[in-house]
Scaffold this motif. Sequence first.
Motif, PDB file in Angstrom:
ATOM      1  N   ARG A 128      38.235  53.189  28.509  1.00  0.00           N
ATOM      2  CA  ARG A 128      38.206  53.143  29.739  1.00  0.00           C
ATOM      3  C   ARG A 128      38.396  54.609  30.618  1.00  0.00           C
ATOM      4  O   ARG A 128      37.870  54.782  31.517  1.00  0.00           O
ATOM      5  CB  ARG A 128      39.446  52.234  30.115  1.00  0.00           C
ATOM      6  CG  ARG A 128      39.363  51.696  31.532  1.00  0.00           C
ATOM      7  CD  ARG A 128      40.602  50.538  31.763  1.00  0.00           C
ATOM      8  NE  ARG A 128      41.159  50.525  32.882  1.00  0.00           N
ATOM      9  CZ  ARG A 128      42.012  49.763  33.205  1.00  0.00           C
ATOM     10  NH1 ARG A 128      42.644  49.111  32.499  1.00  0.00           N
ATOM     11  NH2 ARG A 128      42.590  49.911  34.408  1.00  0.00           N
ATOM     12  N   LEU A 131      35.088  56.894  29.529  1.00  0.00           N
ATOM     13  CA  LEU A 131      33.869  56.493  30.041  1.00  0.00           C
ATOM     14  C   LEU A 131      33.818  56.633  31.581  1.00  0.00           C
ATOM     15  O   LEU A 131      32.828  56.569  32.409  1.00  0.00           O
ATOM     16  CB  LEU A 131      33.397  55.320  29.496  1.00  0.00           C
ATOM     17  CG  LEU A 131      33.088  55.138  28.139  1.00  0.00           C
ATOM     18  CD1 LEU A 131      32.800  53.701  27.840  1.00  0.00           C
ATOM     19  CD2 LEU A 131      32.027  56.134  27.697  1.00  0.00           C
ATOM     20  N   HIS A 132      35.034  57.199  32.019  1.00  0.00           N
ATOM     21  CA  HIS A 132      35.134  57.263  33.613  1.00  0.00           C
ATOM     22  C   HIS A 132      34.373  58.349  34.051  1.00  0.00           C
ATOM     23  O   HIS A 132      34.692  59.512  33.524  1.00  0.00           O
ATOM     24  CB  HIS A 132      36.658  57.237  33.996  1.00  0.00           C
ATOM     25  CG  HIS A 132      36.940  57.070  35.410  1.00  0.00           C
ATOM     26  ND1 HIS A 132      36.513  57.859  36.346  1.00  0.00           N
ATOM     27  CD2 HIS A 132      37.231  56.012  36.073  1.00  0.00           C
ATOM     28  CE1 HIS A 132      36.874  57.535  37.639  1.00  0.00           C
ATOM     29  NE2 HIS A 132      37.298  56.564  37.396  1.00  0.00           N
ATOM     30  N   GLU A 133      33.573  58.110  35.157  1.00  0.00           N
ATOM     31  CA  GLU A 133      32.743  59.353  35.506  1.00  0.00           C
ATOM     32  C   GLU A 133      33.322  60.265  36.128  1.00  0.00           C
ATOM     33  O   GLU A 133      32.887  61.463  35.902  1.00  0.00           O
ATOM     34  CB  GLU A 133      31.648  58.833  36.652  1.00  0.00           C
ATOM     35  CG  GLU A 133      30.804  59.452  37.445  1.00  0.00           C
ATOM     36  CD  GLU A 133      29.951  58.888  38.402  1.00  0.00           C
ATOM     37  OE1 GLU A 133      29.771  57.587  38.311  1.00  0.00           O
ATOM     38  OE2 GLU A 133      29.230  59.650  39.056  1.00  0.00           O
ATOM     39  N   PHE A 134      34.538  60.243  36.635  1.00  0.00           N
ATOM     40  CA  PHE A 134      35.213  61.516  37.292  1.00  0.00           C
ATOM     41  C   PHE A 134      36.214  62.167  36.137  1.00  0.00           C
ATOM     42  O   PHE A 134      36.637  63.083  36.537  1.00  0.00           O
ATOM     43  CB  PHE A 134      35.698  61.224  38.274  1.00  0.00           C
ATOM     44  CG  PHE A 134      34.899  60.573  39.376  1.00  0.00           C
ATOM     45  CD1 PHE A 134      34.048  61.503  39.993  1.00  0.00           C
ATOM     46  CD2 PHE A 134      34.626  59.438  39.599  1.00  0.00           C
ATOM     47  CE1 PHE A 134      32.878  61.070  40.751  1.00  0.00           C
ATOM     48  CE2 PHE A 134      33.568  58.885  40.379  1.00  0.00           C
ATOM     49  CZ  PHE A 134      32.733  59.776  41.286  1.00  0.00           C
ATOM     50  N   VAL A 135      36.926  61.365  35.138  1.00  0.00           N
ATOM     51  CA  VAL A 135      37.948  61.862  34.380  1.00  0.00           C
ATOM     52  C   VAL A 135      37.291  62.048  32.842  1.00  0.00           C
ATOM     53  O   VAL A 135      38.260  62.645  32.250  1.00  0.00           O
ATOM     54  CB  VAL A 135      39.377  61.347  34.665  1.00  0.00           C
ATOM     55  CG1 VAL A 135      39.802  61.423  35.786  1.00  0.00           C
ATOM     56  CG2 VAL A 135      39.104  59.743  34.413  1.00  0.00           C
ATOM     57  N   VAL A 143      26.600  64.865  32.815  1.00  0.00           N
ATOM     58  CA  VAL A 143      26.525  65.399  34.027  1.00  0.00           C
ATOM     59  C   VAL A 143      25.838  66.686  33.862  1.00  0.00           C
ATOM     60  O   VAL A 143      25.059  67.475  34.453  1.00  0.00           O
ATOM     61  CB  VAL A 143      27.436  65.201  34.994  1.00  0.00           C
ATOM     62  CG1 VAL A 143      27.185  65.868  36.404  1.00  0.00           C
ATOM     63  CG2 VAL A 143      27.564  63.747  35.521  1.00  0.00           C
ATOM     64  N   SER A 149      25.032  60.744  34.804  1.00  0.00           N
ATOM     65  CA  SER A 149      25.510  60.040  33.975  1.00  0.00           C
ATOM     66  C   SER A 149      25.197  58.676  33.825  1.00  0.00           C
ATOM     67  O   SER A 149      25.060  58.235  35.021  1.00  0.00           O
ATOM     68  CB  SER A 149      27.010  60.026  33.996  1.00  0.00           C
ATOM     69  OG  SER A 149      27.561  59.214  33.062  1.00  0.00           O
TER      70      SER A 149
END
Lengths: 292, 439
Positions: A128, A131-135, A143, A149
């Motif tokens: 979780r 795979l989070h786009e920002f962390v 990216v 992404s």
Amino acid sequence: MAAARRSLNSRRDGWFMVSPITAFLIVVLAIPLVVDCIYAVSRVRFETLRAPEFIGFGNFAKVLFDHEFWGAMLFSLRFGLLVTAAEVLLALVLAIFLAPLLAKRSWLIAPLMLPMMVAPALVGLMYRLALHEFVGPIPYYFVLLTGDSPSFLGPDNVFWTLVTIETLQWTPFALLILYTAYQSIATDVREAAELDGPSTWQMLRYIELPLMRPTILAVGFIRFIDSFRVFDNVFTLTGSGAGGNTMSISIYIYEVFFRRNDIGVAVAASIVLLAVSFGLLTLLLRWSERQA
Amino acid sequence: MKSIVQALCSAAALLALSGAAARAEVTVLGWPGGPEEVSLRASAEVYNKTAAADDQVKLIFFNRDNFFDKLQTDLAAGTTEFDANLTATYAVGRYAPFMDPLELPAAAHETFSDGVLKTMQFEGKQYGIPTDLSMHFMYYRSDLIAKLLSDPAWQAKYSEIAKAKLGKDLKPKDPDQWNWDDWAATALFFTKSVNSDSPTRYGTVLQMKNLLFNMMVWHSTARSFGGNWTDASGKVIVDGPGYRAGLQLYKMLYDAGTSPKDSLSYEYAEANAAFGSGQAATMLQWNAALGDLDSKEKTPAVAGKIGTVAPPAGPDGRFTHIHGLGLGINASSKHKAGALKFLNWLATPDAMLGYARSGGSPALQSALVDKIAKERPDLVKIGTFAGQYGFVMNGATSAKTLPIYELQAKQFTGYWAGTQSLDDALKAVSAGMTDLLKK
């Protein structure tokens, strides 16, 4: 007379020896199963746990006519089959290709086993984050390298993401067993086969794989059972998913039990699952016995 | 042999004594993590300084994941492991069979308004002392909005995008004047895939995971379009224009790429991480997020650059979902008297002022809010918003509230994900709610 007494004593000792495990099984399996059978034919909620109301087989009818139940069964079946196939194939390839290295440096087995030492619920939480786009590190490098992404947990990809995560975690288990089976093939069998000058592929196809087949079937069998009843990592990562698109049969039973507070229906679903699993496993066992 | 028996007896006596000592404590199960836990810990510490030895309060916390399922199981099993436990507006009907109604002390009316006390009532009975009020703020990047309101080039681009994507002639407005179209246009403007000059990757971050709490966030939208659960006669009316418009707005924003691609797996924490990274310009989020987001230590990318207003207006006005968290008595408790003493103390003005000073968000009477307005200006906002815009859907305090939220979450996320049509989702929710409410 003495022989009869000895036989009686022997029988009594036998009963004495098996009584602890029998008592244990009665407490942990038989009593809950009896309670389950009562709840399955009753209207029961959290408020009426101690006073179930008998309603016959209505709960079973509800389950069998619930399209969500069959959707969840289909998800679990598809998930279980794909994950089992992926894990066994990957583990087989790794076991054969890494065998020379692992034979020389057996300590490498320990780090290879690490993924399966992590609790599945924690694996879900870990991904979780990962795979989070920002962390998360995975989207970050996507990216960085491609300017974008993928949507790992979007509706189009979430099933395959879950299959990949499960495969990555449990391939080490299959690898360990298959590597052991590969190593245990007797040297004289290989030496005898080499007299005919087979290629590496022929050695694998006609000698090694047939000898490993019982182990491959057993590993596939165990991994199918485990992945069919998947719960923890899927639940912590996506729950039952958008519109229920990641609802496994275990999650279905959990949700009906806790969220809908329809305990009788949830227990009926678990008994249907037990019956289906029993039938399916009996067939698989017979088939694997014939194959072996 | 005699000495062994004596030793065993002594050990048993010691165990019995220690058990009795442990039972003398009042155990309180609180809401884990966040400012609620911090405040409750601080309050218990203050209380324990003057409480009798038998009334000392011990706090326990489950993990936040599936907290309410665990609580329900424990309560139904008749646990005596805690004497007072958390309850919430949307769950009060679910737990009422396992909790004791309270007689409120007079001081509670000095601390809370009747409206706030009602958030802990079920069928006319009081089941909890309200400790925190939750609602939604529209969070926005004040630095970016300030530039949008002052830069002619940005304004022209904004109007161009609004016309092209929404078919409407719009100009940037102050967020406090936004309706949902203004928010949508702002979200589109600050989305990189729509406006390559956008300083942020996304214009907003939507919480669209199949989760009941996400439905609460979305309900502020639905309600402002006129949506509700039931009409005055109790008939389910979700399959109407209000719900339809609210659902379509989220779908349009998600499909247009204004929110991260994985938004269908986002909830509170994921949304905060996205907004906190500085890559999302707006976010409809719980008020509790403000403390962390505006902290320079925790989220340096956006701290000091955040504005908060009530959610945008719809045709029916401006609304924010509200619910209270509170503490009530476990019916199976063996220490109800001690637990009641603590709750009665907690309901006093001084105790609640201390609770607020420690970070909690109680909805206090205005005279009390004035006393801490300088330290907690957000509490003034919470009180104002709750009074002006707060709503609870009709029927949303019934025993079936949580299953209804779950049903809506499942069906509506299916629509947002594109796995089912809007008509099918609304029909399924309408039929399911009718069934749940008639049982």
